[in-house]
Design an enzyme around this catalytic site. Structure first.
Site, short mmCIF file in Angstrom:
data_model
loop_
_atom_site.label_atom_id
_atom_site.label_comp_id
_atom_site.label_asym_id
_atom_site.label_seq_id
_atom_site.Cartn_x
_atom_site.Cartn_y
_atom_site.Cartn_z
N ASP A 98 0.92 -1.07 -0.04
CA ASP A 98 0.06 -0.23 -0.12
C ASP A 98 0.96 1.24 0.04
O ASP A 98 1.88 1.38 0.85
CB ASP A 98 -0.88 -0.17 1.15
CG ASP A 98 -2.01 0.94 1.30
OD1 ASP A 98 -2.47 1.68 0.21
OD2 ASP A 98 -2.53 1.45 2.39
N HIS A 106 -7.88 9.78 4.09
CA HIS A 106 -7.55 8.77 4.92
C HIS A 106 -8.16 9.15 6.29
O HIS A 106 -8.05 10.24 6.73
CB HIS A 106 -5.99 8.40 4.77
CG HIS A 106 -5.63 7.87 3.51
ND1 HIS A 106 -4.48 8.30 3.23
CD2 HIS A 106 -5.70 6.86 3.02
CE1 HIS A 106 -4.41 7.63 1.90
NE2 HIS A 106 -4.82 6.59 1.87
#
Ligand code: 13P
Length: 290
Positions: free
Chosen positions: A85, A178
């Site tokens: 990621d 996020h």
């Protein structure tokens, strides 16, 4: 079953109108919770590992070995992708060497031309080994030093440029961030998502899956999102459950050995399994393992 690349898994999801979850792992408990839950629900999954989490767990080889060994010993038969990621250029190379089946090269902090050039090198290297690649255009915002960014919105022409590479999935900012969304969050920009999707015509990725309401998730999937990343929501659930265990005084129960980590972490383990179940059902990937 051996690890699989995300290319086919996402192409099928994209064509059939559902999304595959990327659930980030942080340790052994997380990895086990993800694997047992997806096996139970007959769903494919992408196990995400950030470079920070990889460092915490001991390194790229530790993570690759842990996931592969657990797939074997727990008899997991559904498709599992192990994905780096937000990888750096060097991180992508290390992940490929260690046996990850997919990488995200996050060149979003470079100029678009530099991002494109570096992305192309990673795509060529990964494709020569059958490893899928995710690229990013624009940056996905989030909390930084206590300041909440609203999430950058990607430029459609830049998406087309990056999407012309032989990638498996493209992440583009559409107002997502996020971490938890602030109360005054304006929501996802579906008009922009549609324009990107119509122009790129490849599986798109939605980062910042924590706390996005179900109706927005469903609409995003209908517009070409085939992979949705979730991390913070599991961390919050795990922390809350562990707090509950401690507040109930269970860790101090000497007779029951409540201090044993296998007991101390059980509430958290069970609750993240619950979060994963909810997400897989919401994203439509239950019973889609082939
Ligand atoms: P959240 O932590 O907001 O769920 O986002 C996860 C993510 O996008 C990882 O790349």
């Amino acid at each position: 079953m051996a690890l699989v690349s995300a290319r086919e898994v996402l192409r099928t999801a994209y064509d059939k109108g559902y999304a595959v979850a990327q659930i980030n792992t942080n340790n052994l408990e997380w990895t086990k919770a993800i694997l047992l839950t997806v096996q139970d629900l007959k769903s494919p999954v992408i196990i995400g590992a950030s470079e920070g989490a990889i460092k915490y767990m001991g390194g790229f080889n530790v993570v690759a070995s842990l996931v592969k060994a657990m797939i074997k010993d727990l008899n997991i038969t559904v498709p599992i992708v192990l994905h780096l990621d937000h990888g750096s250029y060097e991180g992508c190379k290390k992940a490929i060497e260690a046996g990850f089946s997919s990488v995200m090269f996050d060149g979003s902090h470079f100029s678009i031309d530099e991002n494109y050039e570096k992305s192309k090198e990673i795509v060529d290297l990964a494709n020569s080994r059958g490893i899928s690649v995710e690229l990013e255009v624009g940056t996905i915002g989030g909390e930084e030093d206590g300041v909440m960014g609203s999430g950058e919105e990607a430029d459609v022409d830049e998406c087309v440029k990056m999407g012309s590479l032989d990638l498996s999935m493209l992440a583009a900012g559409i107002g997502n961030v996020h971490g938890p969304y602030p109360d005054n969050w304006k929501g996802l920009n579906f008009d922009l998502l549609k324009r990107i999707s119509d122009a790129v015509r490849k599986p798109l990725v939605l980062h910042g899956g924590t706390g996005i309401p179900e109706d927005m998730i469903k609409k995003a999937i209908s517009l070409g999102i085939a992979k949705i990343n979730v991390n913070t929501e599991l961390q919050l659930a795990f922390a809350a459950a562990t707090r509950r265990y401690v507040m109930e005084g269970k860790d101090q129960d000497m007779k029951a050995k409540g201090f044993d980590p296998r007991k101390l972490l059980k509430y958290g383990f069970e609750d993240i399994c619950g979060v994963i179940r909810t997400k897989l059902a919401m994203f439509g990937s239950v019973n889609k393992a082939s």
